[in-house]
Design a protein around this motif. Structure first.
Motif, PDB file in Angstrom:
ATOM      1  N   PRO A   1       3.624  23.429 -23.764  1.00  0.00           N
ATOM      2  CA  PRO A   1       2.545  24.402 -23.929  1.00  0.00           C
ATOM      3  C   PRO A   1       1.295  23.830 -24.597  1.00  0.00           C
ATOM      4  O   PRO A   1       0.204  24.384 -24.453  1.00  0.00           O
ATOM      5  N   ALA A   2       1.435  22.710 -25.299  1.00  0.00           N
ATOM      6  CA  ALA A   2       0.275  22.091 -25.948  1.00  0.00           C
ATOM      7  C   ALA A   2      -0.488  21.160 -25.015  1.00  0.00           C
ATOM      8  O   ALA A   2      -1.603  20.736 -25.316  1.00  0.00           O
ATOM      9  N   ASP A   3       0.099  20.844 -23.872  1.00  0.00           N
ATOM     10  CA  ASP A   3      -0.528  19.925 -22.911  1.00  0.00           C
ATOM     11  C   ASP A   3      -1.373  20.724 -21.933  1.00  0.00           C
ATOM     12  O   ASP A   3      -0.880  21.576 -21.213  1.00  0.00           O
ATOM     13  N   HIS A   4      -2.646  20.442 -21.919  1.00  0.00           N
ATOM     14  CA  HIS A   4      -3.568  21.146 -21.029  1.00  0.00           C
ATOM     15  C   HIS A   4      -3.961  20.302 -19.822  1.00  0.00           C
ATOM     16  O   HIS A   4      -4.982  20.552 -19.179  1.00  0.00           O
ATOM     17  N   GLY A   5      -3.165  19.286 -19.511  1.00  0.00           N
ATOM     18  CA  GLY A   5      -3.383  18.498 -18.310  1.00  0.00           C
ATOM     19  C   GLY A   5      -4.383  17.374 -18.449  1.00  0.00           C
ATOM     20  O   GLY A   5      -4.987  16.967 -17.451  1.00  0.00           O
ATOM     21  N   ALA A   6      -4.542  16.831 -19.635  1.00  0.00           N
ATOM     22  CA  ALA A   6      -5.529  15.769 -19.849  1.00  0.00           C
ATOM     23  C   ALA A   6      -5.262  14.533 -18.992  1.00  0.00           C
ATOM     24  O   ALA A   6      -6.195  13.809 -18.658  1.00  0.00           O
TER      25      ALA A   6
ATOM     26  N   ILE B   1      -2.260  24.831 -14.441  1.00  0.00           N
ATOM     27  CA  ILE B   1      -1.957  24.608 -15.858  1.00  0.00           C
ATOM     28  C   ILE B   1      -2.752  25.592 -16.719  1.00  0.00           C
ATOM     29  O   ILE B   1      -2.218  26.181 -17.656  1.00  0.00           O
ATOM     30  N   GLU B   2      -4.021  25.797 -16.382  1.00  0.00           N
ATOM     31  CA  GLU B   2      -4.852  26.737 -17.140  1.00  0.00           C
ATOM     32  C   GLU B   2      -4.270  28.151 -17.095  1.00  0.00           C
ATOM     33  O   GLU B   2      -4.178  28.832 -18.116  1.00  0.00           O
ATOM     34  N   ARG B   3      -3.849  28.599 -15.908  1.00  0.00           N
ATOM     35  CA  ARG B   3      -3.241  29.938 -15.773  1.00  0.00           C
ATOM     36  C   ARG B   3      -1.937  30.024 -16.562  1.00  0.00           C
ATOM     37  O   ARG B   3      -1.663  31.031 -17.214  1.00  0.00           O
TER      38      ARG B   3
ATOM     39  N   ALA C   1       0.839  -1.208   0.000  1.00  0.00           N
ATOM     40  CA  ALA C   1       0.000   0.000   0.000  1.00  0.00           C
ATOM     41  C   ALA C   1       0.868   1.251   0.000  1.00  0.00           C
ATOM     42  O   ALA C   1       0.581   2.210  -0.727  1.00  0.00           O
ATOM     43  N   ARG C   2       1.926   1.254   0.798  1.00  0.00           N
ATOM     44  CA  ARG C   2       2.839   2.411   0.834  1.00  0.00           C
ATOM     45  C   ARG C   2       3.458   2.660  -0.539  1.00  0.00           C
ATOM     46  O   ARG C   2       3.581   3.799  -0.971  1.00  0.00           O
ATOM     47  N   GLN C   3       3.854   1.596  -1.210  1.00  0.00           N
ATOM     48  CA  GLN C   3       4.424   1.744  -2.552  1.00  0.00           C
ATOM     49  C   GLN C   3       3.379   2.299  -3.515  1.00  0.00           C
ATOM     50  O   GLN C   3       3.689   3.160  -4.349  1.00  0.00           O
ATOM     51  N   SER C   4       2.148   1.844  -3.407  1.00  0.00           N
ATOM     52  CA  SER C   4       1.073   2.357  -4.267  1.00  0.00           C
ATOM     53  C   SER C   4       0.800   3.831  -3.982  1.00  0.00           C
ATOM     54  O   SER C   4       0.542   4.617  -4.901  1.00  0.00           O
ATOM     55  N   VAL C   5       0.859   4.200  -2.714  1.00  0.00           N
ATOM     56  CA  VAL C   5       0.664   5.605  -2.325  1.00  0.00           C
ATOM     57  C   VAL C   5       1.763   6.476  -2.937  1.00  0.00           C
ATOM     58  O   VAL C   5       1.495   7.527  -3.529  1.00  0.00           O
ATOM     59  N   LEU C   6       3.015   6.029  -2.816  1.00  0.00           N
ATOM     60  CA  LEU C   6       4.128   6.792  -3.389  1.00  0.00           C
ATOM     61  C   LEU C   6       4.040   6.838  -4.913  1.00  0.00           C
ATOM     62  O   LEU C   6       4.337   7.870  -5.527  1.00  0.00           O
ATOM     63  N   GLN C   7       3.596   5.757  -5.535  1.00  0.00           N
ATOM     64  CA  GLN C   7       3.418   5.759  -6.989  1.00  0.00           C
ATOM     65  C   GLN C   7       2.373   6.787  -7.398  1.00  0.00           C
ATOM     66  O   GLN C   7       2.540   7.470  -8.415  1.00  0.00           O
ATOM     67  N   ALA C   8       1.298   6.903  -6.628  1.00  0.00           N
ATOM     68  CA  ALA C   8       0.271   7.900  -6.932  1.00  0.00           C
ATOM     69  C   ALA C   8       0.847   9.310  -6.811  1.00  0.00           C
ATOM     70  O   ALA C   8       0.588  10.173  -7.664  1.00  0.00           O
ATOM     71  N   TYR C   9       1.632   9.545  -5.765  1.00  0.00           N
ATOM     72  CA  TYR C   9       2.239  10.869  -5.555  1.00  0.00           C
ATOM     73  C   TYR C   9       3.217  11.205  -6.687  1.00  0.00           C
ATOM     74  O   TYR C   9       3.135  12.275  -7.289  1.00  0.00           O
ATOM     75  N   PHE C  10       4.131  10.277  -7.001  1.00  0.00           N
ATOM     76  CA  PHE C  10       5.072  10.512  -8.092  1.00  0.00           C
ATOM     77  C   PHE C  10       4.343  10.638  -9.422  1.00  0.00           C
ATOM     78  O   PHE C  10       4.724  11.436 -10.279  1.00  0.00           O
ATOM     79  N   GLY C  11       3.276   9.854  -9.607  1.00  0.00           N
ATOM     80  CA  GLY C  11       2.490   9.942 -10.837  1.00  0.00           C
ATOM     81  C   GLY C  11       1.864  11.305 -11.003  1.00  0.00           C
ATOM     82  O   GLY C  11       1.888  11.898 -12.091  1.00  0.00           O
ATOM     83  N   LEU C  12       1.293  11.820  -9.925  1.00  0.00           N
ATOM     84  CA  LEU C  12       0.693  13.157  -9.959  1.00  0.00           C
ATOM     85  C   LEU C  12       1.746  14.205 -10.316  1.00  0.00           C
ATOM     86  O   LEU C  12       1.541  15.035 -11.203  1.00  0.00           O
ATOM     87  N   MET C  13       2.879  14.155  -9.631  1.00  0.00           N
ATOM     88  CA  MET C  13       3.922  15.146  -9.885  1.00  0.00           C
ATOM     89  C   MET C  13       4.460  15.014 -11.309  1.00  0.00           C
ATOM     90  O   MET C  13       4.746  16.011 -11.962  1.00  0.00           O
ATOM     91  N   GLY C  14       4.582  13.789 -11.804  1.00  0.00           N
ATOM     92  CA  GLY C  14       5.045  13.575 -13.175  1.00  0.00           C
ATOM     93  C   GLY C  14       4.060  14.106 -14.203  1.00  0.00           C
ATOM     94  O   GLY C  14       4.451  14.759 -15.181  1.00  0.00           O
ATOM     95  N   ASP C  15       2.759  13.829 -13.997  1.00  0.00           N
ATOM     96  CA  ASP C  15       1.734  14.340 -14.912  1.00  0.00           C
ATOM     97  C   ASP C  15       1.714  15.864 -14.904  1.00  0.00           C
ATOM     98  O   ASP C  15       1.571  16.507 -15.946  1.00  0.00           O
ATOM     99  N   TRP C  16       1.864  16.446 -13.698  1.00  0.00           N
ATOM    100  CA  TRP C  16       1.859  17.904 -13.571  1.00  0.00           C
ATOM    101  C   TRP C  16       3.074  18.486 -14.284  1.00  0.00           C
ATOM    102  O   TRP C  16       2.978  19.452 -15.042  1.00  0.00           O
ATOM    103  N   GLN C  17       4.231  17.876 -14.066  1.00  0.00           N
ATOM    104  CA  GLN C  17       5.451  18.376 -14.683  1.00  0.00           C
ATOM    105  C   GLN C  17       5.361  18.255 -16.205  1.00  0.00           C
ATOM    106  O   GLN C  17       5.761  19.175 -16.920  1.00  0.00           O
ATOM    107  N   SER C  18       4.852  17.159 -16.710  1.00  0.00           N
ATOM    108  CA  SER C  18       4.703  16.989 -18.161  1.00  0.00           C
ATOM    109  C   SER C  18       3.829  18.087 -18.750  1.00  0.00           C
ATOM    110  O   SER C  18       4.155  18.663 -19.795  1.00  0.00           O
ATOM    111  N   ALA C  19       2.723  18.380 -18.092  1.00  0.00           N
ATOM    112  CA  ALA C  19       1.836  19.433 -18.567  1.00  0.00           C
ATOM    113  C   ALA C  19       2.501  20.807 -18.451  1.00  0.00           C
ATOM    114  O   ALA C  19       2.324  21.665 -19.317  1.00  0.00           O
ATOM    115  N   ALA C  20       3.275  21.010 -17.405  1.00  0.00           N
ATOM    116  CA  ALA C  20       3.938  22.301 -17.193  1.00  0.00           C
ATOM    117  C   ALA C  20       5.010  22.560 -18.248  1.00  0.00           C
ATOM    118  O   ALA C  20       5.253  23.704 -18.628  1.00  0.00           O
ATOM    119  N   PHE C  21       5.661  21.523 -18.744  1.00  0.00           N
ATOM    120  CA  PHE C  21       6.739  21.667 -19.722  1.00  0.00           C
ATOM    121  C   PHE C  21       6.243  21.900 -21.140  1.00  0.00           C
ATOM    122  O   PHE C  21       6.941  22.471 -21.949  1.00  0.00           O
TER     123      PHE C  21
END
Length: 189
Positions: free
Chosen positions: A74-79, A97-99, A52-72
């Protein structure tokens, strides 16, 4: 209560800085810690807790990775953000991301994470966890997409150590960050 964020585009939300162009930069600055569990699993099984701890950390890293991908990009609107985020966390990041898109900002650089699962309750309905992190945003900065020039931040801060608090729960077998707070530079304990 979360205050000024410096996690650029990524954190332009509360007063952020910038980002890196490599999702691998999201790997922990030091080995991620599963940390202490405040509530054990119903069976008390450490293998269940560890998984469960590993799954929790995967969710956290996944969120940060998705956010970073969208932030980098300009065509990515966070889908992809809803893969690892919901509720307040999704609204916070989607708004960032919208701002950024509206203001013509992209992030570049490297974000260093060192998360720790500080709470895990597998008996809750739904199961829930808390992750504490001290994100290093020193090299994660915002730039104008049009010409690549740096974007100045309030107070001239260019990044630093920021406390991040994420609340994560499992619904339908999937762990997602539902509540996210990113504090100002210098807030790490």
């Amino acid at each position: 209560m979360s205050v000024g964020v410096l996690l650029p585009v990524f954190l332009v939300i509360a007063g952020c800085g910038g980002a890196g162009h490599n999702v691998r930069a999201l790997q922990p600055a030091s080995k991620a810690s599963a940390g202490p569990s405040t509530v054990a699993s119903p069976t008390g099984s450490t293998s269940v807790d560890d998984a469960a701890r590993q799954s929790v950390l995967q969710a956290y890293f996944g969120l940060m990775g998705d956010w970073q991908s969208a932030a980098f990009n300009p065509a990515d609107h966070g889908a992809n953000l809803s893969r690892h985020a919901s509720d307040q966390a999704l609204a916070l990041i989607s708004g960032d991301i919208e701002r950024s898109r509206r203001d013509g900002i992209v992030a570049k650089g490297h974000l260093k994470l060192a998360p720790s699962v500080t709470s895990l309750d597998l008996t809750a309905v739904p199961p829930a966890a808390q992750v504490d992190d001290c994100a290093d945003t020193t090299d994660y900065l915002d730039f104008k997409a049009s010409d690549g020039s740096p974007v100045s931040t309030k107070g001239g801060s260019r990044g630093g150590l920021q406390h991040v608090l994420a609340h994560i729960r499992e619904v339908g077998g999937v762990w997602r960050v539902y509540d996210l707070h990113i504090y100002q530079v210098g807030s790490c304990r």
